[in-house]
Design an enzyme around this catalytic site. Structure first.
Site, PDB file in Angstrom:
ATOM      1  CG  HIS A 307       2.364   9.453   4.756  1.00 35.87           C
ATOM      2  ND1 HIS A 307       1.674   9.505   3.563  1.00 35.87           N
ATOM      3  CD2 HIS A 307       1.755   8.488   5.496  1.00 35.87           C
ATOM      4  CE1 HIS A 307       0.693   8.607   3.581  1.00 35.87           C
ATOM      5  NE2 HIS A 307       0.720   7.989   4.739  1.00 35.87           N
ATOM      6  CE  LYS A 339      -1.547  11.997   4.117  1.00 29.19           C
ATOM      7  NZ  LYS A 339      -0.203  12.308   3.576  1.00 29.19           N
ATOM      8  CG  PHE A 403      -2.646   0.288   5.286  1.00 30.78           C
ATOM      9  CD1 PHE A 403      -1.995   1.087   6.203  1.00 30.78           C
ATOM     10  CD2 PHE A 403      -4.001   0.044   5.472  1.00 30.78           C
ATOM     11  CE1 PHE A 403      -2.663   1.630   7.298  1.00 30.78           C
ATOM     12  CE2 PHE A 403      -4.689   0.584   6.559  1.00 30.78           C
ATOM     13  CZ  PHE A 403      -4.019   1.379   7.464  1.00 30.78           C
TER      14      PHE A 403
END
Length: 417
Positions: A307, A339, A403
């Protein structure tokens, strides 16, 4: 009576990203370690603490859909349609010809849907009155419309669903699409994620959370997963869609197979709205479930697409989770965060990173984590720093953590008949 579980394979990939609007360009830039982060151009970001993003600068929806429909759809939906068309073309699949429309489904994840439409229409309501609200406001902004319009545009009439689970949305969509194929509810699924949150409130909201990097003077060096000097994530936008098929369907039409989609894990931290648990327990369970689902042992995982957001908490906790699962073997697994190049695509992140992971298997090449210059003592694993690595990739894990405590892990393997 035992129900047959079909094997699932990946036969097509389509991407719209800051690194390119076609698969070869995306993969070339990703493995070259090129950053897609640049100053924001979609709005005046002068007053924002973070003024950079992984924008898709030249995206023109009219290249992918009828201009009349484009005017009635939000940017995330337009990108979902574009990536879907590319994925179908890449797979050599034509719904209605070599795929039964009734047995072809769509599953698309998005974290915030048409956020820019909400902004525009609320401003219109307050400045011009409620009668000037667009009649397309609701159908443009709802997060399921990516899946809906993809179904309309492609003619896929099978299961059509959408997932909203923050930054795990795209991964959840892919995992559940795999399950629909496994149990025989469909033969083909077009699945992934789409997000377009580079908008005043999208950037502003994450600035208020102090979650975004403020390295505005060095955009290409701003996304620094696992680096000691990381100061937050960089927003990205785009879409990634994968064509998933039962193995029987793919073989019957002579499809090119990128990889086998072998496992899916999903858990909840049940801990905090925005922070992961310190020990990484929820993410660890998600990885364990995905490997168990795939029937794989720890020593069979060669690569993890993390992630890896470049926030202080995420990188430390995800590293702890990997160690919790793999023990001493954690130091032998190649790990990277793409990312660092694409930015964080929120609900589309897991799908974009699954595309990268499948390509890593197919090409025997692991993309790097760029901007990893100063080792963090808490992040001491092999993050493939700064340069892609040629290696045999038998099996991968792809983590997406959102989240609300949402955790999703996808597992894919090299295809063997």
């Amino acid at each position: 009576m035992e129900v047959q579980q079909h094997r699932v394979v990946v036969t097509g990939i389509g991407v719209i990203s800051a690194l390119g609007e076609d698969l070869p360009t995306f993969w070339s830039n990703l493995t070259a370690g090129k950053s897609g982060i640049r100053p924001i151009t979609r709005f005046d970001a002068t007053d924002y603490t973070s003024r950079i993003a992984g924008e898709v600068v030249d995206f023109d929806p009219n290249r992918y859909m009828d201009p009349k429909l484009a005017r009635k759809t939000a940017r995330f939906t337009q990108m979902a349609v574009a990536a879907s068309n590319m994925a179908l073309q890449d797979a050599g699949l034509k719904i209605g010809e070599n795929a039964d429309p009734l047995r072809t489904g769509v599953f698309v994840g998005s974290g915030v849907g048409g956020i820019e439409v909400i902004e525009e229409q609320i401003i219109t309501m307050h400045t011009r009155g409620p009668k000037r609200i667009s009649p397309f406001f609701v159908p443009m902004m709802i997060a399921n419309m990516g899946a809906g319009v993809v179904g309309i545009e492609t003619g896929a009439k099978g299961p059509n669903l959408a997932t909203v689970s923050a930054c795990a949305s795209g991964a959840h969509a892919l995992g559940e699409a795999m399950n629909l194929l496994r149990c025989g509810r469909a033969e083909v699924m077009l699945s992934g994620g789409a997000e377009a949150a580079v908008s005043p409130s999208g950037i502003g909201g994450f600035c208020a959370l102090r979650a975004l990097s403020q390295r505005n003077d060095e955009p290409e060096r701003a996304s620094r997963p696992f680096d000691k000097d990381r100061d937050g994530f960089v927003m990205g936008e785009g879409a990634a869609m994968l064509v998933l098929e039962t193995l029987e369907h793919a073989l019957a039409r002579g499809a090119r197979i990128y990889a086998e989609f072998a496992g899916f894990g999903a858990t909840c931290d049940a801990y905090h709205m925005t922070a992961p648990s310190d020990d990484g327990e929820g993410a660890a369970r998600s990885m364990q479930i995905a490997m168990e689902d795939a029937g794989l042992g720890l020593d069979q995982i060669d690569y993890i697409n993390a992630h890896g957001t470049a926030t202080p908490l995420n990188d430390r906790c995800e590293t702890a989770a990997i160690k919790r699962v793999f023990g001493d073997l954690a130091y032998k697994v190649a790990i990277s965060s793409t990312k660092s190049m694409t930015g964080h695509l929120l609900g589309a992140a897991g799908a974009m990173e699954m595309a990268a992971s499948v390509l890593a298997i197919h090409n025997g090449l692991v993309p790097p984590t760029i901007n990893l210059e100063t080792p963090d003592p808490d992040c001491d694993l092999d993050y493939v720093p700064n340069k892609a690595r040629s290696m045999k990739v038998r099996a991968i894990l792809n983590n997406a953590l959102g989240f609300g405590g949402h955790n999703a892990t996808l597992c894919a393997t090299e295809f063997t008949a």
